[in-house]
Design an enzyme around this catalytic site. Structure first.
Site, mmCIF file in Angstrom:
data_model
loop_
_atom_site.group_PDB
_atom_site.id
_atom_site.type_symbol
_atom_site.label_atom_id
_atom_site.label_comp_id
_atom_site.label_asym_id
_atom_site.label_seq_id
_atom_site.Cartn_x
_atom_site.Cartn_y
_atom_site.Cartn_z
ATOM 1 C CG ASP A 188 -1.733 1.259 1.354
ATOM 2 O OD1 ASP A 188 -2.897 1.269 0.926
ATOM 3 O OD2 ASP A 188 -1.204 2.265 1.882
ATOM 4 C CB THR B 257 -3.240 1.992 -2.057
ATOM 5 O OG1 THR B 257 -2.738 3.332 -2.012
ATOM 6 C CG2 THR B 257 -3.002 1.428 -3.438
ATOM 7 C CG ASP B 258 -3.559 -2.453 0.973
ATOM 8 O OD1 ASP B 258 -3.003 -2.549 -0.138
ATOM 9 O OD2 ASP B 258 -2.975 -2.710 2.049
ATOM 10 C CG LEU B 259 -9.126 0.422 2.964
ATOM 11 C CD1 LEU B 259 -9.422 1.663 3.801
ATOM 12 C CD2 LEU B 259 -9.907 -0.772 3.512
#
Length: 202
Positions: A117, A145-147
């Site tokens: 991320d 970013t991950d989400l």
């Protein structure tokens, strides 16, 4: 996680022994497991499978034959070396919606890099536009970013299921951290470009 919230039966495959690294991400802990792990793995069942063992590969292929969706986040080509790439799974489970989540996509000069991320946030420029205007780049307090990539993957999977309902065929979905972040920054880039144009015309 979202698919589980919507009622899907989710089976998480972990490595034998320690399992998912995030089980130990703490404190805080609930018993022996991290609160983080429990929160993002709610509604999931877990099994331990050695993917480097032919017996483990057989187990995954049998599961794929009985499931609708397969989600993986290996570096491109890694599962293919084990006999579990999209082409391999498609032979025994042509109905499968196979979603790959990577750092930089299935092709390109950066495709073989692991995805994180914070690195994707830096490479995409998210850190540059976070924090004081004239200050250093700042990492967001949440793994945005991950989400975002998870949300894009969820939407793509749902669309893939609709496509399969119409065609009877599965497909390979390619989601990656960098593309998700670039898409999220597009409105900012557009506005910044318009400001530059206006200054140039002034």
């Amino acid at each position: 996680m979202i698919l589980g919230d919507l009622g899907a039966e989710v089976i998480k495959v972990e490595r034998p022994g320690a399992g998912d690294d995030t089980r130990a991400w703490g404190p805080p802990f609930v018993g022996t497991e991290s609160a983080y792990f429990l929160s993002v793995n709610r509604n999931k069942k877990s099994i331990a499978v050695n993917l480097k063992d032919p017996k483990g590969v057989k187990v995954i292929k049998e599961l794929a034959s009985a499931c609708d969706i397969l989600v993986e986040n290996y570096v491109p080509g890694k599962l293919g070396e084990m006999g579990l790439g999209y082409e391999d799974i498609n032979k025994t489970a042509p109905h499968i919606v196979y979603c790959s989540i990577t750092g930089y996509g299935q092709t390109g000069v950066m495709s073989q890099r692991a995805g994180y991320d914070s690195i994707a946030a830096a490479v995409s420029g998210l850190m540059h536009i976070t924090g004081p205007q004239d200050g250093d780049p700042v990492r967001p307090g949440v793994a945005m970013t991950d989400l975002a990539t998870g949300l894009f993957a969820h939407g793509a999977i749902m669309a893939g299921l609709l496509r399969r309902q119409k065609t009877g065929k599965g497909l390979h979905i390619d989601c990656n951290l960098l593309s998700s972040q670039e898409f999220g920054r597009f409105p900012f880039i557009l506005c910044r470009a318009m400001v530059v144009v206006e200054k140039a015309e002034a």
